[in-house]
Motif scaffolding. Structure first.
Motif, PDB file in Angstrom:
ATOM      1  N   GLU A  47       0.195   5.506  -5.917  1.00 20.80           N
ATOM      2  CA  GLU A  47      -0.620   6.659  -6.303  1.00 20.80           C
ATOM      3  C   GLU A  47      -0.037   7.290  -7.564  1.00 20.80           C
ATOM      4  N   GLN A 107      -5.366   5.863  -7.331  1.00 19.17           N
ATOM      5  CA  GLN A 107      -4.627   4.920  -6.493  1.00 19.17           C
ATOM      6  C   GLN A 107      -4.983   3.478  -6.849  1.00 19.17           C
ATOM      7  N   GLY A 119       8.749   5.197  -7.664  1.00 21.34           N
ATOM      8  CA  GLY A 119       8.095   6.323  -7.014  1.00 21.34           C
ATOM      9  C   GLY A 119       8.764   6.698  -5.713  1.00 21.34           C
ATOM     10  N   LYS A 158       4.273   7.102  -4.281  1.00 20.83           N
ATOM     11  CA  LYS A 158       3.793   8.102  -5.237  1.00 20.83           C
ATOM     12  C   LYS A 158       4.603   7.969  -6.526  1.00 20.83           C
TER      13      LYS A 158
END
Length: 288
Positions: A233, A210, A250, A268
């Motif tokens: 992340e 992260q 993401g 993410k």
């Protein structure tokens, strides 16, 4: 004469900041008309003060000639007291110094060093602090600059432009607006795709895969600037230095972030690439 020089220096300072583009590192460019007006105002005052100085000098010369005509010996010119001269010199120096440093010293772009210097924490956790003097982290919170009802109306209105979209690209123009909507309606964006860019920052309390992705943003001027972005992340462990610029895409999710003791959105990452720092590294709040 000193007043003419000082006014001319400040006229040049504002002109130089606009011509070099560095004015954008001090103010939100929606207010640039004010500093543009200042250039003309200062130039006009420089001309007026120059005329006053010229007329004063001519009057002094005329008065001196009159004294010579009416007396065998001219009167001695009284010099100002030493203390008064020193005070005047100090005053002029303090006024001239900002103009000199503004032109001669390079303008630094804010980066992760300032984040470390200010401290990485949410304003809401700074008990007893003056809310108008606090820096902001992650979420560009406009509620500090307007009434509660006005803020709620604003954020709900802006939410409508993002509602229902499966993919959102945060551009320089709507970066702060989009982030504020995402933070205030994070549950509505879970599972949605977002593309954004910024510089990396290894904040506290994060896992090895992260990192924070930030942009420095200006609401009105540099005094209320903050560092805004999201925790991102990666699928695998990464070792990324601070101040590396990325463009990432993401999927939005939420997580409880212990240092802030609150739930925040997290991106993410599904795709990313290293990019060059933009010509203008800052973003601005263009709508209220």
């Amino acid at each position: 004469m000193f007043r003419v020089v000082i006014l001319l220096m400040f006229t040049y300072l504002f002109f130089y900041l606009h011509m070099s583009g560095n004015i954008s590192k001090y103010i939100n460019m929606k207010y640039s008309f004010l500093t543009n007006s200042m250039i003309y105002a200062l130039f006009f005052l420089t001309i007026v003060e120059g005329i006053r100085w010229y007329l004063s000098e001519k009057k002094s010369e005329k008065d001196g000639d009159c004294h010579v005509c009416h007396h065998d010996q001219p009167h001695a010119i009284k010099k100002p007291a030493l203390g008064k001269s020193i005070k005047r010199m100090v005053s002029y120096t303090m006024i001239i110094l900002p103009a000199l440093t503004g032109v001669l010293l390079p303008v630094a772009t804010l980066d992760s060093k300032l984040v470390n210097a200010k401290g990485f924490q949410f304003p809401a956790l700074e008990d007893g602090a003056d809310r108008y003097g606090m820096h902001q982290i992650l979420n560009p919170d406009m509620s500090q600059f307007m009434g509660k009802d006005g803020f709620l109306d604003l954020v709900h209105k802006e939410f409508k432009s993002y509602k229902g979209k499966e993919h959102i690209t945060l551009t320089d123009e709507d970066y702060l607006k989009g982030l504020e909507v995402i933070y205030n309606f994070s549950g509505e964006f879970v599972g949605k795709s977002i593309t954004m860019k910024g510089f990396s920052y290894n904040g506290p309390g994060i896992d090895g895969n992260q990192i924070f992705l930030f942009r420095f943003g200006i609401i009105h001027c540099i005094a209320d600037s903050g560092v805004f972005g999201m925790l991102i992340e990666f699928p695998d462990q990464v070792q990324i230095p601070n101040d590396q610029w990325y463009q990432v895409t993401g999927t939005v999710d939420t997580m409880y972030y212990q240092p802030f003791k609150m739930k925040i959105p997290i991106l993410k990452v599904t795709d990313y690439k290293i990019i060059e720092q933009p010509k203008d590294a800052y973003v601005y709040r263009n709508s209220f």
